[in-house]
Motif scaffolding. Structure first.
Motif, mmCIF file in Angstrom:
data_model
loop_
_atom_site.group_PDB
_atom_site.id
_atom_site.type_symbol
_atom_site.label_atom_id
_atom_site.label_comp_id
_atom_site.label_asym_id
_atom_site.label_seq_id
_atom_site.Cartn_x
_atom_site.Cartn_y
_atom_site.Cartn_z
ATOM 1 N N PHE A 93 40.651 35.209 45.563
ATOM 2 C CA PHE A 93 40.806 36.505 44.910
ATOM 3 C C PHE A 93 40.831 36.418 43.389
ATOM 4 N N LYS A 94 40.512 35.225 42.860
ATOM 5 C CA LYS A 94 40.214 35.146 41.432
ATOM 6 C C LYS A 94 38.835 35.714 41.161
ATOM 7 N N ILE A 108 49.060 43.635 44.900
ATOM 8 C CA ILE A 108 49.476 42.444 45.653
ATOM 9 C C ILE A 108 48.369 41.391 45.631
ATOM 10 N N PHE A 109 47.137 41.825 45.846
ATOM 11 C CA PHE A 109 46.023 40.878 45.872
ATOM 12 C C PHE A 109 45.639 40.415 44.470
ATOM 13 N N TYR A 110 45.898 41.256 43.476
ATOM 14 C CA TYR A 110 45.683 40.824 42.100
ATOM 15 C C TYR A 110 46.615 39.655 41.766
ATOM 16 N N VAL A 111 47.865 39.766 42.205
ATOM 17 C CA VAL A 111 48.832 38.687 41.991
ATOM 18 C C VAL A 111 48.457 37.459 42.820
ATOM 19 N N VAL A 112 48.030 37.694 44.067
ATOM 20 C CA VAL A 112 47.610 36.580 44.932
ATOM 21 C C VAL A 112 46.482 35.780 44.268
ATOM 22 N N GLY A 113 45.643 36.477 43.492
ATOM 23 C CA GLY A 113 44.530 35.825 42.822
ATOM 24 C C GLY A 113 44.939 34.737 41.836
ATOM 25 N N PHE A 140 47.080 32.530 42.525
ATOM 26 C CA PHE A 140 47.429 31.355 43.323
ATOM 27 C C PHE A 140 46.331 30.959 44.316
ATOM 28 N N TRP A 141 45.414 31.875 44.600
ATOM 29 C CA TRP A 141 44.365 31.599 45.600
ATOM 30 C C TRP A 141 43.014 31.950 44.989
ATOM 31 N N VAL A 149 39.954 39.727 54.780
ATOM 32 C CA VAL A 149 40.179 38.392 54.197
ATOM 33 C C VAL A 149 39.386 37.342 54.976
#
Length: 257
Positions: A157-158, A146-151, A153-154, A214
């Motif tokens: 978390f890149k 989930i956080f990999y995908v969030v990365g 867009f945000w 976070v």
């Protein structure tokens, strides 16, 4: 040890000893900041090199939990983590010494030292509970994905370090959730136990972890300018997630049901 010390600090988690441990951790971090400034090493550069040392402490606790190692003050919290912390610091100083004298990558040296130290614990592992391990790993992969995908867009978390930190805490949350909800373990930490009492499920640890971690990562990135302090705080948050997560995971993995 005197009975009052034994009952206060070596007989489970309470609000009082949790506060004391937190204060000790703050003092330890302040001392380590000075050390890193002196040796001129970026703490963030050794995050992955320290994983074997984290494994060493967590696997030792798991072996104690399952009766393979004796339950002594040196092998339970906080004794085991103080010892592992000192071993890690000495290993880092030796690795930096070789780097300065022989130009040998201190990260590789540190990692290899850690690998050597965990060999005895791995040898002592009994048959592994693959079912429990699979449950934890599946939960962790889903949460981290989930956080990999969030990365995408945000930007928060890149950053690979930030993603590693939240992943470590999702691993801790996953191991707690599976242990409590599927294998009848009880939560020992004060805050986690309070959440479980309110919700009656270990799933409650996920939103709590996400909100806190976070927020912490965001504050570190936005409001701390000193690179050494910033990197060391991230390293500390990473360890605080992975160490208990690995301990829970390995305790489940070598337990018999």
């Amino acid at each position: 040890l005197p009975d009052i010390i034994q009952s206060t600090f070596f007989s489970g988690y309470t609000v009082f000893n949790t506060i004391v441990y937190s204060l000790i951790l703050v003092l330890f971090i302040l001392a380590i900041i000075k050390l890193f400034k002196r040796i001129e090493i970026n703490p963030e550069s050794i995050i992955f090199s320290l994983i074997p040392f984290i494994f060493l402490g967590s696997s030792t606790r798991a072996l104690v939990d399952n009766g393979i190692f004796p339950k002594t003050v040196f092998l339970i919290t906080p004794g085991i983590y103080i010892i592992i912390g000192l071993i890690s610091i000495l290993s880092l100083l030796f690795s930096v010494y070789l780097y300065n004298k022989r130009n040998i990558d201190y990260r590789k040296t540190l990692f290899i030292i850690g690998l050597i130290l965990i060999i005895p614990n791995i040898i002592l592992f009994p048959n592994l509970n693959l079912k429990a391990m699979a449950y934890v790993l599946l939960s962790w992969i889903i949460a981290t994905s989930i956080f990999y995908v969030v990365g995408f867009f945000w930007n928060l978390f890149k950053d690979k370090t930030n993603l590693s930190i939240i992943s470590a805490h999702m691993f801790d949350a996953s191991s707690t959730f599976i242990a409590v909800d599927f294998f009848n373990y009880s939560e020992q930490h004060v805050l986690s136990n309070a959440l479980y009492s309110l919700s009656d499920t270990g799933l409650s640890i996920f939103p709590a972890k996400i909100i806190i971690i976070v927020a912490v990562i965001y504050i570190i990135d936005q409001y701390i300018d000193d690179e050494t302090v910033k990197s060391l705080l991230k390293l500390a948050v990473f360890v605080l997630g992975l160490a208990p997560g690995l301990r829970n995971f390995l305790t489940l993995a070598i337990a018999t049901f």
